[in-house]
Scaffold this active site. Sequence first.
Site, PDB file in Angstrom:
ATOM      1  CG  HIS A 308      -2.098   0.853   1.065  1.00 36.91           C
ATOM      2  ND1 HIS A 308      -1.932   2.290   1.209  1.00 36.91           N
ATOM      3  CD2 HIS A 308      -3.507   0.727   0.873  1.00 36.91           C
ATOM      4  CE1 HIS A 308      -3.186   2.796   1.025  1.00 36.91           C
ATOM      5  NE2 HIS A 308      -3.923   1.914   0.780  1.00 36.91           N
ATOM      6  CG  ASP A 365      -8.273  -3.867  -3.572  1.00 40.28           C
ATOM      7  OD1 ASP A 365      -7.599  -2.854  -3.698  1.00 40.28           O
ATOM      8  OD2 ASP A 365      -9.531  -3.573  -3.614  1.00 40.28           O
TER       9      ASP A 365
HETATM   10  C1  SDX Z   1      -5.865   0.507  -3.217  1.00 46.77           C
HETATM   11  O1  SDX Z   1      -4.125   4.897  -1.805  1.00 46.77           O
HETATM   12  C2  SDX Z   1      -5.260   4.102  -1.403  1.00 46.77           C
HETATM   13  O2  SDX Z   1      -5.627   4.463  -0.189  1.00 46.77           O
HETATM   14  C3  SDX Z   1      -5.656   2.892  -2.328  1.00 46.77           C
HETATM   15  C4  SDX Z   1      -6.621   2.222  -1.424  1.00 46.77           C
HETATM   16  C5  SDX Z   1      -8.046   2.810  -1.478  1.00 46.77           C
HETATM   17  O3  SDX Z   1      -8.847   2.404  -0.517  1.00 46.77           O
HETATM   18  O4  SDX Z   1      -8.409   3.905  -2.121  1.00 46.77           O
HETATM   19  O5  SDX Z   1      -6.388   1.732  -0.428  1.00 46.77           O
HETATM   20  C6  SDX Z   1      -7.050   1.173  -2.452  1.00 46.77           C
HETATM   21  O6  SDX Z   1      -5.700   0.970  -4.240  1.00 46.77           O
HETATM   22  C7  SDX Z   1      -5.084  -0.579  -2.341  1.00 46.77           C
HETATM   23  C8  SDX Z   1      -3.678  -0.945  -3.324  1.00 46.77           C
HETATM   24  C9  SDX Z   1      -4.328  -2.056  -4.200  1.00 46.77           C
HETATM   25  N1  SDX Z   1      -3.179  -2.332  -5.065  1.00 46.77           N
HETATM   26  C10 SDX Z   1      -2.632  -3.637  -5.214  1.00 46.77           C
HETATM   27  O7  SDX Z   1      -2.750  -4.402  -4.264  1.00 46.77           O
HETATM   28  C11 SDX Z   1      -1.762  -3.919  -6.413  1.00 46.77           C
HETATM   29  C12 SDX Z   1      -0.285  -4.546  -5.545  1.00 46.77           C
HETATM   30  N2  SDX Z   1       0.125  -3.473  -4.741  1.00 46.77           N
HETATM   31  C13 SDX Z   1       1.474  -2.699  -5.276  1.00 46.77           C
HETATM   32  O8  SDX Z   1       1.399  -2.841  -6.707  1.00 46.77           O
HETATM   33  C14 SDX Z   1       1.766  -1.567  -4.460  1.00 46.77           C
HETATM   34  O9  SDX Z   1       1.972  -2.096  -3.170  1.00 46.77           O
HETATM   35  C15 SDX Z   1       1.099  -0.374  -4.561  1.00 46.77           C
HETATM   36  C16 SDX Z   1       0.786   0.090  -5.857  1.00 46.77           C
HETATM   37  C17 SDX Z   1      -0.338  -0.517  -3.801  1.00 46.77           C
HETATM   38  C18 SDX Z   1       1.940   0.758  -3.615  1.00 46.77           C
HETATM   39  O10 SDX Z   1       2.944   0.821  -4.373  1.00 46.77           O
HETATM   40  P1  SDX Z   1       4.110   1.824  -3.738  1.00 46.77           P
HETATM   41  O11 SDX Z   1       4.023   2.510  -2.547  1.00 46.77           O
HETATM   42  O12 SDX Z   1       4.420   2.859  -4.971  1.00 46.77           O
HETATM   43  O13 SDX Z   1       5.284   0.798  -3.637  1.00 46.77           O
HETATM   44  P2  SDX Z   1       6.362   0.645  -4.948  1.00 46.77           P
HETATM   45  O14 SDX Z   1       5.545   0.027  -5.898  1.00 46.77           O
HETATM   46  O15 SDX Z   1       7.394   1.595  -4.700  1.00 46.77           O
HETATM   47  O16 SDX Z   1       7.195  -0.870  -4.052  1.00 46.77           O
HETATM   48  C19 SDX Z   1       8.090  -0.741  -3.201  1.00 46.77           C
HETATM   49  C20 SDX Z   1       8.951  -1.969  -3.068  1.00 46.77           C
HETATM   50  C21 SDX Z   1       9.074  -2.390  -4.327  1.00 46.77           C
HETATM   51  O17 SDX Z   1      10.475  -3.322  -4.395  1.00 46.77           O
HETATM   52  P3  SDX Z   1      11.816  -2.829  -4.386  1.00 46.77           P
HETATM   53  O18 SDX Z   1      11.797  -1.909  -5.934  1.00 46.77           O
HETATM   54  O19 SDX Z   1      12.152  -1.924  -3.343  1.00 46.77           O
HETATM   55  O20 SDX Z   1      12.897  -3.952  -4.496  1.00 46.77           O
HETATM   56  O21 SDX Z   1       7.960  -3.014  -2.908  1.00 46.77           O
HETATM   57  C22 SDX Z   1       7.658  -4.004  -3.852  1.00 46.77           C
HETATM   58  C23 SDX Z   1       8.099  -3.336  -5.197  1.00 46.77           C
HETATM   59  O22 SDX Z   1       8.508  -4.233  -6.270  1.00 46.77           O
HETATM   60  N3  SDX Z   1       6.301  -4.474  -3.881  1.00 46.77           N
HETATM   61  C24 SDX Z   1       5.829  -5.529  -4.164  1.00 46.77           C
HETATM   62  C25 SDX Z   1       4.262  -5.501  -4.044  1.00 46.77           C
HETATM   63  N4  SDX Z   1       4.125  -3.883  -3.779  1.00 46.77           N
HETATM   64  C26 SDX Z   1       5.300  -3.337  -3.598  1.00 46.77           C
HETATM   65  N5  SDX Z   1       6.423  -6.732  -4.175  1.00 46.77           N
HETATM   66  C27 SDX Z   1       5.537  -7.607  -4.482  1.00 46.77           C
HETATM   67  N6  SDX Z   1       3.952  -7.519  -4.424  1.00 46.77           N
HETATM   68  C28 SDX Z   1       3.544  -6.540  -4.179  1.00 46.77           C
HETATM   69  N7  SDX Z   1       2.191  -6.501  -4.012  1.00 46.77           N
END
Ligand code: SDX
Length: 431
Positions: A308, A365
């Site tokens: 998140h 989710d």
């Molecule tokens: C919602 O904003 C809100 O409030 C949203 C929400 C709402 O109620 O409106 O809560 C609803 O959108 C919830 C989120 C739903 N999305 C997902 O579940 C998709 C999977 N999650 C990700 O794609 C990610 O965690 C985000 C998009 C939610 C957040 O992205 P960030 O904060 O920009 O994190 P990032 O992409 O910078 O990742 C940081 C690290 C990375 O690794 P490194 O580059 O440090 O090695 O964490 C890793 C990412 O690769 N990572 C994951 C991951 N999410 C982040 N690795 C594996 N699986 C994941 N789900």
Amino acid sequence: MPKNALLKIDEMEVTLPVMTGSEGEKAVDARKLRQDTGYIFYDQGYGNTGSCESTITYLDGDNGILRHRGYPIEQLAEHSEFVETAYLIIHGELPTPEQRKNFGQLLRQHAHIETQMQKLFEGFPKEAPAMVMLSSLVGSLAAFYPQLATNNFERDLQQFDLAAAIAISKIRTLGALVYRHKHGLPFLHPKDVPFCDNFLHLMFSEPYQDYAAIPEVTRALNLILLMHADHEQNCSTSTTRMVGSSGANLFSSLSAAIGALSGPLHGGANVAVMQMLQSIHDEHDDGTRFIQAAKDGTKSHRLMGFGHAVYRNFDPRAKLVGKACDIVLTKLGKSDPLLAIAKNLEQAALKDDYFISRKLYPNVDFYSGIIFRALGIPTEMFTVMFAIGRSPGWIANWKEVASNSKGRIYRPRQLYVGPVKRDYVPMAKRG
Ligand code: SDX
């Protein structure tokens, strides 16, 4: 508590005021930064930037706290229901019995979709994505209710309560009709019943056989919609504010929000979670192999429903929805192999340093699709459910923008990294 921040750039020093929120959050007021220094702050994705002051929802991502107008999500989940929480989020206070009754009546009064508007469905191919249709249909409310969508804040605010009720009620009905259009089912008229019962009726009743919603199902639907009602400045809510800040009416702003929500990193994640769980199940994996692939960090193997942008702890909604999964499935006498896989993934990830070190926990989710599926709602409709649930939050945020007499159009800056000045090259001299 610091009153000012000192910014020193080479020999230049500027003092920037410090702002403090009602929960002690601190911000450096950068509104005069460019004027005083010629610099801007660069913050891709605005993860460290506040775009507004808001009184609607408080999130503490480090401690997994979520409150709407001061009320903890756990208490609203236990004692409230979606329409009451929608009223709270939009109007700022829990409704009196009279206010709750009147609000419910207004929602029922506007549950129908006019015949003229129903004609819009004829233009959509049945294969069209549900959220694409919903975004277009919600935007068209500005065409059918021009008197509520004048693009003049003063006039639109005078009609706000009616516009808000119409938006919430019609997004629910349009969501159900999108489903029926996609499945070639005849449209039904709403009934004089509570909000969630009407949704289930509009989705699942047959022309001569009403859908009989059992209390456990409507209770579960109320809970899951309530869990989605608002969430601070998430992508789709910030989109509502961005579009509304230009003076655009509520319906056009909501249409844009639905577009933002449809993305797989945001509201589309609940569909992606179910597709992920189904593919794990189809590969006879209990989740172990998938977790390994997710740790490779490839976007194609993200553990959808995990992580998140704000929560660096459990998303409190995930806990509540996860608990509700067991209750709903038991009450309905159903089991779902995907729930067992989801629980395996959660247990494995919570013990795995890759996820722990990145503070990746289940978000709202992760389990919501299991409940939607148990209620008979198809995967293609999951993000539509999210939109129905989030409508009160979007509406409340639009009202904050429209009511802010000192408000400005949202216009972020950029850092230009393209080609520097160069002269035009005539066609004859190219290539
Ligand atoms: C919602 O904003 C809100 O409030 C949203 C929400 C709402 O109620 O409106 O809560 C609803 O959108 C919830 C989120 C739903 N999305 C997902 O579940 C998709 C999977 N999650 C990700 O794609 C990610 O965690 C985000 C998009 C939610 C957040 O992205 P960030 O904060 O920009 O994190 P990032 O992409 O910078 O990742 C940081 C690290 C990375 O690794 P490194 O580059 O440090 O090695 O964490 C890793 C990412 O690769 N990572 C994951 C991951 N999410 C982040 N690795 C594996 N699986 C994941 N789900």
